[in-house]
Motif scaffolding. Structure first.
Motif, short mmCIF file in Angstrom:
data_model
loop_
_atom_site.label_atom_id
_atom_site.label_comp_id
_atom_site.label_asym_id
_atom_site.label_seq_id
_atom_site.Cartn_x
_atom_site.Cartn_y
_atom_site.Cartn_z
N ASP A 109 -1.54 2.85 -7.58
CA ASP A 109 -2.89 3.04 -7.05
C ASP A 109 -3.75 1.79 -7.18
OD1 ASP A 109 -2.36 5.60 -6.24
OD2 ASP A 109 -3.15 6.55 -8.05
N THR A 163 -7.70 2.01 -10.90
CA THR A 163 -7.95 2.51 -9.55
C THR A 163 -9.39 2.31 -9.12
OG1 THR A 163 -8.48 4.74 -10.34
CG2 THR A 163 -6.16 4.26 -9.89
N ILE A 164 -10.24 1.85 -10.04
CA ILE A 164 -11.66 1.64 -9.72
C ILE A 164 -12.16 0.47 -10.54
CG2 ILE A 164 -12.48 3.27 -11.49
CD1 ILE A 164 -14.67 4.09 -9.39
N THR A 214 -5.96 -5.38 -11.69
CA THR A 214 -5.08 -4.26 -11.40
C THR A 214 -4.63 -3.47 -12.62
OG1 THR A 214 -3.15 -5.73 -11.48
CG2 THR A 214 -4.14 -5.30 -9.31
N ARG A 217 -5.55 -0.32 -4.11
CA ARG A 217 -6.95 -0.74 -4.08
C ARG A 217 -7.08 -2.21 -3.69
NH1 ARG A 217 -10.80 -2.71 -7.86
NH2 ARG A 217 -9.31 -2.61 -9.60
N TYR A 228 0.83 -1.20 0.00
CA TYR A 228 0.00 0.00 0.00
C TYR A 228 0.87 1.26 0.00
CZ TYR A 228 -3.73 3.27 1.12
OH TYR A 228 -4.61 4.31 1.07
N GLU A 238 -6.80 -2.35 0.03
CA GLU A 238 -8.03 -1.86 0.64
C GLU A 238 -9.16 -2.88 0.56
OE1 GLU A 238 -8.60 1.65 -1.62
OE2 GLU A 238 -7.39 2.93 -0.31
N GLU A 239 -9.22 -3.63 -0.52
CA GLU A 239 -10.28 -4.61 -0.72
C GLU A 239 -9.95 -5.97 -0.11
OE1 GLU A 239 -11.10 -4.76 -4.89
OE2 GLU A 239 -11.81 -2.68 -4.97
#
Length: 447
Positions: free
Chosen positions: A90, A314-315, A246, A94, A85, A97-98
């Motif tokens: 980015d 990133t999303i 990713t 993620r 991280y 974070e997930e």
């Protein structure tokens, strides 16, 4: 203690909440109860029921608050300790974070040097293993080091490798991501990985790590073969797109109608990549690398220029728009130890409502909103211009780039990471001429 007090106390014997908060809630409930002591006995049961209801709601609120703060604290602790991280791109952030990055927590020691393997992640486009090294001589003048290692998958030797230019102090204080550059699409869904380090800082030894890993198997490969042309004879083609959790990889070809210097110090050929959300929010993705088989920086009239773009995701969105553009910066050449270097001219403005940045077209700050996790700026712009100001401090140790944008009425609403109110910041853009080929924009959907 009377019966009512004993009843209330007994309700919380098995409830796990902070003791100070619990004592405060109990005492508050008892005070309410004692005010009713002189009233008729036949109302005491109703009073007790009301107090109990209030008490249960209060305890429930305390439990929820305690749980939420605990979970937020855990998440913050995970992000702070995760090397992937802290130093990854980015998209890897993620994944942390997930909760899709595995903790492996392995240590090997030899020749007075300890190597720590902390985390591992694998999908069809990349593998990331975080590590730290303790025991390197940081007092010597040479601040860089190298590592040699052998790499095995399910017992099969993949190859011998050397990686240099590693900053010793970074390996100790920050850690890094092990340079595993392989075609991971051929890896099995479940693998046993073995990494055997044979040399660190020219010291021979044996630091061996072995661990299982499960691949995040999502992998979409789609032949696009879509070409757009504009009225000036320029062409843009997306040949193929490949997607993993990713990364988005795009194979594209651009053909200009005139000779152009693609990658000099003051001119660059680039792409805007946006992931299109269901609410028409345009999430800005960034091309981190771009390889080409074209060997010359000068691209001549009507000669195709092939390019392979690497874009961290990133999303988790599957619809994208890609727009080619060309920028000619204003600036000058400056001295550099590595040879040629250029300093681009900067246009700055205060971080406040009413500020104006004047390029070929004007960008004006109409409004600034501070939300819990983001800063939102509403810009007045002459046209949709998907390159936005950066929020920076004076020494550029803080650089916040736009994350997404959306057209709202006469404004473009741009979302940034949260600006700390304690930081003294301003808006910055690099001065130049930005040519966007909007007629060449191509949308692709990969799911």
């Amino acid at each position: 203690m009377d019966q009512m007090e004993r009843n209330i106390k007994s309700m919380v014997d098995s409830v796990d909440v902070p003791s100070a908060k619990l004592e405060e809630t109990v005492n508050r409930s008892l005070q309410i109860a004692k005010k009713q002591n002189n009233r008729a006995f036949n109302r005491r049961q109703n009073i007790f029921a009301s107090i109990a209801s209030i008490f249960i709601l209060a305890i429930g609120a305390l439990l929820f608050t305690s749980f939420y703060q605990n979970e937020v604290g855990k998440q913050s602790d995970v992000l702070e300790k995760s090397i992937i991280y802290q130093v990854g791109d980015d998209a890897l952030k993620r994944m942390v974070e997930e909760g899709k990055v595995n903790n492996i927590s392995l240590v090997a020691e030899d020749q007075g040097i300890r190597v720590f393997f902390e985390e591992a992640y694998l999908d069809n486009n990349q593998m990331a293993v975080s590590y730290r090294i303790d025991g390197l001589d940081l007092s010597r003048g040479d601040i860089e080091t190298s590592i040699k290692w052998d790499y095995f998958i399910n017992g099969d030797l993949i190859g011998h490798h050397t990686f240099g230019g590693l900053v010793k102090s970074d390996l100790f204080y920050k850690g890094g991501i092990f340079p595993l550059h392989y075609d991971t699409s051929i890896f099995p869904s479940e693998s046993e990985i073995k990494i055997q380090i044979t040399h660190i800082d020219d010291i021979e030894g044996n630091w061996t790590f072995q661990f299982p890993i499960v691949k995040n198997d999502e992998h979409i490969v789609k032949n696009i073969n879509l070409t757009k042309k504009d009225l000036f004879g320029n062409e843009f083609t997306i040949n193929q797109a490949e997607l993993s959790p990713t990364r988005l990889l795009v194979d594209a070809t651009t053909k200009f109608n005139f000779t152009r210097n693609l990658f000099s110090g003051l001119s660059q050929h680039r792409f805007v990549v946006v992931a299109i959300g269901e609410d028409d929010e345009m999430h800005l993705e960034r091309v981190v690398s771009s390889g080409s088989d074209f060997r010359d920086e000068i691209v001549k009239h009507n000669i195709p220029y092939n390019e392979a773009m690497v874009i961290p995701r990133t999303i988790n969105i599957y619809k994208y728009k890609i727009i080619p553009y060309y920028v000619q910066y204003n600036g000058k050449q400056v001295p550099s130890y590595s040879g040629e270097a250029y300093k681009w001219d900067e246009i700055t403005a205060p971080f406040e409502t009413g500020s104006v940045l004047q390029l070929d077209s004007m960008i004006k700050v109409a409004k600034i909103e501070e939300n819990k996790n983001s800063t939102v700026i509403y810009y007045e712009m002459e046209e949709e211009f998907p390159i936005f100001p950066i929020i920076v401090n004076n020494d550029k140790t803080i650089e916040l780039e736009a994350k997404s944008y959306k057209i709202e009425n006469d404004y473009i609403k741009v979302t940034y990471p949260k600006v700390n109110s304690k930081d003294s910041v301003h808006l910055l853009m690099y001065d130049g001429t930005y040519n966007f080929y909007k007629d060449l924009a191509i949308e692709i959907t990969l799911k």
